[in-house]
Design a protein around this motif. Structure first.
Motif, PDB file in Angstrom:
ATOM      1  N   ASP A  46       0.835  -1.202   0.000  1.00 11.31           N
ATOM      2  CA  ASP A  46       0.000   0.000   0.000  1.00 11.31           C
ATOM      3  C   ASP A  46       0.871   1.254   0.000  1.00 11.31           C
ATOM      4  OD1 ASP A  46      -2.253  -1.598   2.291  1.00 11.31           O
ATOM      5  OD2 ASP A  46      -2.497  -1.324   0.135  1.00 11.31           O
ATOM      6  N   VAL A  47       0.349   2.294  -0.601  1.00  9.52           N
ATOM      7  CA  VAL A  47       1.065   3.571  -0.593  1.00  9.52           C
ATOM      8  C   VAL A  47       0.914   4.216   0.777  1.00  9.52           C
ATOM      9  CG1 VAL A  47      -0.913   4.826  -1.538  1.00  9.52           C
ATOM     10  CG2 VAL A  47       1.401   5.747  -1.808  1.00  9.52           C
ATOM     11  N   VAL A  48       1.995   4.767   1.265  1.00 11.91           N
ATOM     12  CA  VAL A  48       2.021   5.440   2.565  1.00 11.91           C
ATOM     13  C   VAL A  48       2.023   6.953   2.377  1.00 11.91           C
ATOM     14  CG1 VAL A  48       3.436   5.831   4.621  1.00 11.91           C
ATOM     15  CG2 VAL A  48       3.239   3.537   3.664  1.00 11.91           C
ATOM     16  N   ALA A  49       2.839   7.419   1.464  1.00 17.17           N
ATOM     17  CA  ALA A  49       2.948   8.850   1.206  1.00 17.17           C
ATOM     18  C   ALA A  49       3.506   9.052  -0.187  1.00 17.17           C
ATOM     19  CB  ALA A  49       3.851   9.528   2.233  1.00 17.17           C
ATOM     20  N   SER A  50       3.142  10.178  -0.795  1.00 20.60           N
ATOM     21  CA  SER A  50       3.643  10.472  -2.124  1.00 20.60           C
ATOM     22  C   SER A  50       3.894  11.963  -2.260  1.00 20.60           C
ATOM     23  CB  SER A  50       2.668  10.001  -3.198  1.00 20.60           C
ATOM     24  OG  SER A  50       1.437  10.691  -3.095  1.00 20.60           O
ATOM     25  N   ILE A  51       4.769  12.298  -3.214  1.00 23.47           N
ATOM     26  CA  ILE A  51       5.084  13.702  -3.471  1.00 23.47           C
ATOM     27  C   ILE A  51       5.302  13.878  -4.959  1.00 23.47           C
ATOM     28  CG2 ILE A  51       7.559  13.333  -3.027  1.00 23.47           C
ATOM     29  CD1 ILE A  51       7.568  16.205  -1.809  1.00 23.47           C
ATOM     30  N   ALA A  60      -1.466   8.389   3.538  1.00 20.44           N
ATOM     31  CA  ALA A  60      -2.493   7.456   3.982  1.00 20.44           C
ATOM     32  C   ALA A  60      -3.027   7.939   5.319  1.00 20.44           C
ATOM     33  CB  ALA A  60      -1.899   6.056   4.113  1.00 20.44           C
ATOM     34  N   ASP A  61      -4.305   7.693   5.560  1.00 24.11           N
ATOM     35  CA  ASP A  61      -4.918   8.158   6.807  1.00 24.11           C
ATOM     36  C   ASP A  61      -4.186   7.622   8.033  1.00 24.11           C
ATOM     37  OD1 ASP A  61      -8.363   8.046   5.598  1.00 24.11           O
ATOM     38  OD2 ASP A  61      -6.815   9.592   5.425  1.00 24.11           O
TER      39      ASP A  61
END
Length: 118
Positions: A46-51, A60-61
């Motif tokens: 799963d994706v956690v954070a992106s930039i 992610a929440d």
């Protein structure tokens, strides 16, 4: 082609902090966005954070307010992880999105293990 190498994983106690780094090489100027993903045993990645290239971030929440993604120039991305919880334990992967011939590809690094002990 884009090549990614992660570093900075390890073992930390609940409430501790870690900073992950991801160094990109190759066709880095083609990268649209970079992100951090994680995969726990038996679970999907799963994706956690992106930039994005423009600096827009998403989280992610489950990590909002605890994790911070940042980018240094065009070739290094960091993930500062604070207030770590046992459920954050996973292999963390750096990912980069880049276009080619009208399609978008995602390249991942080899991953770095993060273990949060209770």
């Amino acid at each position: 082609q884009v090549h990614l190498v992660e570093s900075g994983g390890g073992v930390v106690q609940t409430g501790g902090s870690l900073r992950l780094s991801c160094a990109a090489s190759g066709s880095i100027f083609s990268i649209n966005a970079m992100g951090w993903y994680r995969q726990a045993p038996g679970k999907q990645r799963d994706v956690v954070a992106s930039i994005t290239v423009g600096g827009n971030t998403n989280y992610a929440d489950s990590v909002k307010g605890r994790f911070t993604i940042s980018r240094d120039n065009a070739d290094t991305v960091y993930l500062q992880m604070n207030s770590l919880k046992p459920e954050d334990t996973a292999v963390y992967y750096c990912g980069a999105e880049w276009p080619s011939a009208g399609l978008t590809y995602t390249t991942f690094g080899q991953g770095t293990q993060v273990t949060v002990s209770s």
